[in-house]
Scaffold this motif. Structure first.
Motif, PDB file in Angstrom:
ATOM      1  N   MET A 260       0.815  -1.206   0.000  1.00 59.65           N
ATOM      2  CA  MET A 260       0.000   0.000   0.000  1.00 59.65           C
ATOM      3  C   MET A 260       0.854   1.265   0.000  1.00 59.65           C
ATOM      4  O   MET A 260       0.459   2.280  -0.572  1.00 59.65           O
ATOM      5  CB  MET A 260      -0.948  -0.006   1.196  1.00 59.65           C
ATOM      6  N   ALA A 261       2.029   1.208   0.627  1.00 59.88           N
ATOM      7  CA  ALA A 261       2.912   2.378   0.608  1.00 59.88           C
ATOM      8  C   ALA A 261       3.390   2.659  -0.809  1.00 59.88           C
ATOM      9  O   ALA A 261       3.457   3.818  -1.240  1.00 59.88           O
ATOM     10  CB  ALA A 261       4.093   2.169   1.541  1.00 59.88           C
ATOM     11  N   LYS A 262       3.721   1.598  -1.554  1.00 60.36           N
ATOM     12  CA  LYS A 262       4.116   1.802  -2.948  1.00 60.36           C
ATOM     13  C   LYS A 262       2.960   2.387  -3.755  1.00 60.36           C
ATOM     14  O   LYS A 262       3.150   3.307  -4.574  1.00 60.36           O
ATOM     15  CB  LYS A 262       4.573   0.481  -3.578  1.00 60.36           C
ATOM     16  N   ALA A 263       1.775   1.871  -3.548  1.00 60.52           N
ATOM     17  CA  ALA A 263       0.615   2.394  -4.266  1.00 60.52           C
ATOM     18  C   ALA A 263       0.399   3.870  -3.949  1.00 60.52           C
ATOM     19  O   ALA A 263       0.096   4.675  -4.839  1.00 60.52           O
ATOM     20  CB  ALA A 263      -0.628   1.584  -3.915  1.00 60.52           C
ATOM     21  N   LEU A 288      -7.176   0.037  -4.069  1.00 63.45           N
ATOM     22  CA  LEU A 288      -6.783   1.349  -4.582  1.00 63.45           C
ATOM     23  C   LEU A 288      -7.895   2.375  -4.371  1.00 63.45           C
ATOM     24  O   LEU A 288      -7.614   3.540  -4.081  1.00 63.45           O
ATOM     25  CB  LEU A 288      -6.406   1.248  -6.055  1.00 63.45           C
ATOM     26  N   ARG A 289      -9.126   1.956  -4.524  1.00 60.91           N
ATOM     27  CA  ARG A 289     -10.243   2.873  -4.252  1.00 60.91           C
ATOM     28  C   ARG A 289     -10.227   3.301  -2.789  1.00 60.91           C
ATOM     29  O   ARG A 289     -10.461   4.470  -2.464  1.00 60.91           O
ATOM     30  CB  ARG A 289     -11.576   2.205  -4.589  1.00 60.91           C
ATOM     31  N   ALA A 294      -8.866   7.492   1.179  1.00 60.09           N
ATOM     32  CA  ALA A 294      -8.094   7.874   2.363  1.00 60.09           C
ATOM     33  C   ALA A 294      -7.219   9.084   2.088  1.00 60.09           C
ATOM     34  O   ALA A 294      -7.113   9.996   2.916  1.00 60.09           O
ATOM     35  CB  ALA A 294      -7.236   6.699   2.820  1.00 60.09           C
ATOM     36  N   LEU A 295      -6.571   9.117   0.915  1.00 61.32           N
ATOM     37  CA  LEU A 295      -5.756  10.278   0.554  1.00 61.32           C
ATOM     38  C   LEU A 295      -6.614  11.539   0.507  1.00 61.32           C
ATOM     39  O   LEU A 295      -6.203  12.602   0.994  1.00 61.32           O
ATOM     40  CB  LEU A 295      -5.076  10.042  -0.794  1.00 61.32           C
TER      41      LEU A 295
END
Length: 314
Positions: A260-263, A288-289, A294-295
């Protein structure tokens, strides 16, 4: 008489990030992506990196790759980052070789975990860590992560290890705050929170700093949190922690932190790809959604954080 020994914060830093290892679509190391990540971390307030740790996919890195990454981090950050080399293994002899190689490659310090799979006694854990620490000749951060090693480093063992002159710190991913406070009160070991979800509680209980996974994307937020605690502004620190909750949850509680950090780094324009090596798999569309939401909830504008990143740090 004053103690002339360097402080743990000067040895390891305070706002550390467990770096991902950027990879090309074919699984080879993405050297320019690694440099790009270093630029990003420096620009967002990171002062130390763990290379070849869990988040760096250590189990699938060769010894040659590990040495090259340590040297690249050392040289291309222009010595602005402390470089801590992950040398976790269940083979003590192999660990001593790794420690020597890390020192030769330019590492500032070592991160040593309990031996995984073998499940030795506490005396065996201590002997393993001491042997590797002696071989490397570098300051050591002990990594207590029972969820991955299968065995915890007990309080008495940590206190015993604190007597070794090279063992200066603990990365605590056990999550036992009371034990952490007890060891800090009984030793001079510096504590670093290795559980992103508990960053603020650890800092408030006396931790020197953090070794975060989510910090790959948002080291600046952690820098703000650390500064707020240092200056006694707990309202501000709590506000930062609350704002980070959606992203922390997406990175740490979806699949694996490395994935998830790479994504997230791709989403904010730092890396061009999120390739991971088997047995890890890249993020699904559903994951990813969740990350995108979250971002957004964390207030991170993916486009505005994307920058032109040089291939080399000159």
């Amino acid at each position: 008489m004053t103690n002339s020994a360097p402080s743990s914060s000067s040895i390891f830093g305070t706002n550390l990030v467990a770096m991902v290892t950027p990879m090309q679509p074919d699984g080879t190391i993405d050297r320019s992506g690694f440099d790009a990540l270093l630029v990003h971390l420096l620009s967002t307030g990171c002062d130390g990196v763990v290379v070849g740790g869990t988040t760096g996919e250590a189990p699938t890195l060769t010894s040659h790759e590990m040495s090259e990454l340590i040297t690249q981090a050392r040289v291309h950050s222009n010595h602005a980052l402390r470089v801590i080399a992950g040398v976790g293994t269940n083979d003590t002899a192999a660990g001593t070789d790794m420690a020597r190689s890390a020192a030769a490659a330019g590492a500032d310090a070592l991160l040593i975990s309990a031996p995984h799979y073998s499940r030795p006694t506490q005396a065996g854990i201590a002997a393993h860590i001491v042997d590797i620490a002696g071989a490397g000749g570098l300051p050591v951060m002990v990594y207590d992560v029972p969820a991955r090693t299968g065995i915890a480093i007990e309080q008495a063992t940590l206190i015993e290890l604190s007597r070794h002159p090279s063992i200066r710190a603990v990365k605590d991913a056990k999550g036992d705050l009371y034990e952490a406070m007890t060891v800090m009160a009984s030793t001079e070991l510096a504590y670093y929170c290795g559980v992103d979800e508990l960053a603020l509680p650890y800092l408030c209980c006396g931790a020197t700093g953090l070794v975060s996974v989510t910090g790959n994307a948002v080291a600046d937020r952690y820098a703000e949190m650390i500064e707020a605690v240092r200056t006694g502004d707990l309202d501000r620190a709590n506000a930062v922690q609350r704002a980070l909750l959606p992203l922390t949850d997406a990175v740490m509680r979806t699949t694996q932190g490395a994935i998830m950090a790479k994504a997230a780094l791709v989403r904010i324009g730092v890396l061009s790809g999120a390739t991971v090596r088997r047995p890890l798999l890249e993020s699904s569309t559903t994951d990813l959604r969740r990350l995108d939401a979250a971002l957004c909830a964390t207030g991170i504008d993916q486009e505005s954080r994307s920058v032109d990143i040089p291939v080399r740090l000159a």
